[in-house]
Scaffold this motif. Structure first.
Motif, PDB file in Angstrom:
ATOM      1  N   ARG A  19     124.637 -28.906  65.699  1.00  0.00           N
ATOM      2  CA  ARG A  19     124.293 -28.321  66.993  1.00  0.00           C
ATOM      3  C   ARG A  19     124.823 -26.901  67.044  1.00  0.00           C
ATOM      4  NH1 ARG A  19     125.441 -29.794  73.349  1.00  0.00           N
ATOM      5  NH2 ARG A  19     127.515 -28.932  72.939  1.00  0.00           N
ATOM      6  N   LEU A  20     123.930 -25.976  67.270  1.00  0.00           N
ATOM      7  CA  LEU A  20     124.292 -24.576  67.436  1.00  0.00           C
ATOM      8  C   LEU A  20     124.441 -24.264  68.923  1.00  0.00           C
ATOM      9  CD1 LEU A  20     121.830 -22.856  64.925  1.00  0.00           C
ATOM     10  CD2 LEU A  20     124.064 -23.878  64.482  1.00  0.00           C
ATOM     11  N   SER A  21     125.392 -23.387  69.218  1.00  0.00           N
ATOM     12  CA  SER A  21     125.600 -22.932  70.589  1.00  0.00           C
ATOM     13  C   SER A  21     125.593 -21.406  70.612  1.00  0.00           C
ATOM     14  CB  SER A  21     126.939 -23.423  71.131  1.00  0.00           C
ATOM     15  OG  SER A  21     127.009 -24.820  71.132  1.00  0.00           O
ATOM     16  N   CYS A  22     125.110 -20.864  71.706  1.00  0.00           N
ATOM     17  CA  CYS A  22     125.106 -19.415  71.890  1.00  0.00           C
ATOM     18  C   CYS A  22     125.482 -19.125  73.334  1.00  0.00           C
ATOM     19  CB  CYS A  22     123.740 -18.834  71.570  1.00  0.00           C
ATOM     20  SG  CYS A  22     123.557 -17.075  71.953  1.00  0.00           S
ATOM     21  N   MET A  34     115.834 -17.142  76.256  1.00  0.00           N
ATOM     22  CA  MET A  34     116.793 -17.243  75.158  1.00  0.00           C
ATOM     23  C   MET A  34     116.189 -18.081  74.046  1.00  0.00           C
ATOM     24  SD  MET A  34     120.438 -17.692  77.148  1.00  0.00           S
ATOM     25  CE  MET A  34     121.414 -17.231  75.709  1.00  0.00           C
ATOM     26  N   GLY A  35     116.578 -17.758  72.833  1.00  0.00           N
ATOM     27  CA  GLY A  35     115.974 -18.488  71.732  1.00  0.00           C
ATOM     28  C   GLY A  35     116.770 -18.394  70.453  1.00  0.00           C
ATOM     29  N   TRP A  36     116.286 -19.109  69.457  1.00  0.00           N
ATOM     30  CA  TRP A  36     116.879 -19.131  68.126  1.00  0.00           C
ATOM     31  C   TRP A  36     115.831 -18.700  67.103  1.00  0.00           C
ATOM     32  CZ3 TRP A  36     121.958 -19.837  67.325  1.00  0.00           C
ATOM     33  CH2 TRP A  36     122.707 -20.418  68.358  1.00  0.00           C
ATOM     34  N   TYR A  37     116.250 -17.822  66.237  1.00  0.00           N
ATOM     35  CA  TYR A  37     115.458 -17.383  65.098  1.00  0.00           C
ATOM     36  C   TYR A  37     116.251 -17.693  63.839  1.00  0.00           C
ATOM     37  CZ  TYR A  37     112.212 -14.780  68.080  1.00  0.00           C
ATOM     38  OH  TYR A  37     111.262 -14.442  69.008  1.00  0.00           O
ATOM     39  N   ARG A  38     115.577 -17.658  62.707  1.00  0.00           N
ATOM     40  CA  ARG A  38     116.286 -17.860  61.442  1.00  0.00           C
ATOM     41  C   ARG A  38     115.692 -16.964  60.371  1.00  0.00           C
ATOM     42  NH1 ARG A  38     114.295 -24.091  60.108  1.00  0.00           N
ATOM     43  NH2 ARG A  38     112.138 -23.574  59.490  1.00  0.00           N
ATOM     44  N   THR A  74     124.133 -22.324  84.276  1.00  0.00           N
ATOM     45  CA  THR A  74     125.393 -22.114  84.995  1.00  0.00           C
ATOM     46  C   THR A  74     126.447 -21.501  84.068  1.00  0.00           C
ATOM     47  OG1 THR A  74     126.248 -24.323  84.501  1.00  0.00           O
ATOM     48  CG2 THR A  74     124.897 -24.079  86.472  1.00  0.00           C
ATOM     49  N   LYS A  75     126.289 -21.743  82.772  1.00  0.00           N
ATOM     50  CA  LYS A  75     127.247 -21.226  81.790  1.00  0.00           C
ATOM     51  C   LYS A  75     126.636 -20.138  80.910  1.00  0.00           C
ATOM     52  CE  LYS A  75     129.596 -25.693  81.412  1.00  0.00           C
ATOM     53  NZ  LYS A  75     129.983 -26.795  80.486  1.00  0.00           N
ATOM     54  N   ASN A  76     125.351 -19.876  81.075  1.00  0.00           N
ATOM     55  CA  ASN A  76     124.641 -18.905  80.222  1.00  0.00           C
ATOM     56  C   ASN A  76     124.770 -19.269  78.743  1.00  0.00           C
ATOM     57  OD1 ASN A  76     123.720 -17.326  82.371  1.00  0.00           O
ATOM     58  ND2 ASN A  76     125.614 -16.130  82.396  1.00  0.00           N
ATOM     59  N   VAL A  77     124.520 -20.518  78.450  1.00  0.00           N
ATOM     60  CA  VAL A  77     124.603 -21.017  77.079  1.00  0.00           C
ATOM     61  C   VAL A  77     123.276 -21.653  76.683  1.00  0.00           C
ATOM     62  CG1 VAL A  77     125.760 -22.597  75.511  1.00  0.00           C
ATOM     63  CG2 VAL A  77     127.080 -21.439  77.272  1.00  0.00           C
ATOM     64  N   VAL A  78     122.858 -21.392  75.454  1.00  0.00           N
ATOM     65  CA  VAL A  78     121.689 -22.056  74.901  1.00  0.00           C
ATOM     66  C   VAL A  78     122.130 -22.841  73.670  1.00  0.00           C
ATOM     67  CG1 VAL A  78     121.011 -20.069  73.471  1.00  0.00           C
ATOM     68  CG2 VAL A  78     119.296 -21.756  74.144  1.00  0.00           C
ATOM     69  N   TYR A  79     121.552 -24.019  73.517  1.00  0.00           N
ATOM     70  CA  TYR A  79     121.910 -24.905  72.421  1.00  0.00           C
ATOM     71  C   TYR A  79     120.681 -25.181  71.549  1.00  0.00           C
ATOM     72  CZ  TYR A  79     125.738 -25.967  75.652  1.00  0.00           C
ATOM     73  OH  TYR A  79     126.803 -25.875  76.517  1.00  0.00           O
ATOM     74  N   LEU A  97     118.248 -13.015  73.123  1.00  0.00           N
ATOM     75  CA  LEU A  97     118.024 -13.015  74.569  1.00  0.00           C
ATOM     76  C   LEU A  97     117.126 -11.834  74.909  1.00  0.00           C
ATOM     77  CD1 LEU A  97     120.475 -13.705  77.439  1.00  0.00           C
ATOM     78  CD2 LEU A  97     119.055 -11.661  77.513  1.00  0.00           C
ATOM     79  N   GLU A  98     116.102 -12.115  75.718  1.00  0.00           N
ATOM     80  CA  GLU A  98     115.191 -11.065  76.169  1.00  0.00           C
ATOM     81  C   GLU A  98     115.186 -11.033  77.686  1.00  0.00           C
ATOM     82  OE1 GLU A  98     111.859 -12.728  73.449  1.00  0.00           O
ATOM     83  OE2 GLU A  98     111.320 -10.662  73.865  1.00  0.00           O
TER      84      GLU A  98
END
Length: 115
Positions: A19-22, A34-38, A74-79, A97-98
């Motif tokens: 699990r990744l967190s940002c 918000m998103g994940w790229y690789r 509420t925490k500004n976190v994306v998983y 984040l855009e």
């Protein structure tokens, strides 16, 4: 200004999970995505999944059914929950984040899937 701090990468065997967190700090607007790229060695950076502030999600085909993106506003976190990992998922994963026509990137976290 927005800063993105990623965590959760590592080495995992095929079939395993990570699990990744940002976490985003700064001013985050309700119009943000918000998103994940690789990016794998020798390849271009590609979208893995993203999610709008209101929860609309998008995935690349190769991860559908295996990866799940979620967001805590509420925490500004994306998983990014990654299950059934495959060797071809090996890459550096970047948080993005855009908002307001601006784009912010995290520093990247390495995910290696290998036996």
């Amino acid at each position: 200004q927005v800063q993105l701090d990623e965590s959760g990468g590592g080495l995992v065997q095929p079939g395993g999970s990570l699990r990744l967190s940002c976490a985003a700090s700064g001013t985050i607007f309700s119009i943000s995505t918000m998103g994940w790229y690789r990016q794998a060695p020798g390849k271009e950076r590609e979208l893995v999944a993203d999610i709008t502030f209101t929860g609309y999600k998008k995935y690349r085909d190769s991860v559908k059914g295996r990866f799940t993106i979620s967001r805590d506003n509420t925490k500004n976190v994306v998983y990014l929950q990654m299950n059934s990992l495959r060797p071809e998922d090996t890459a550096v994963y970047y948080c993005k984040l855009e908002q307001s026509r601006l784009t912010y990137w995290g520093q990247g976290t390495q995910v290696t899937v290998s036996s």
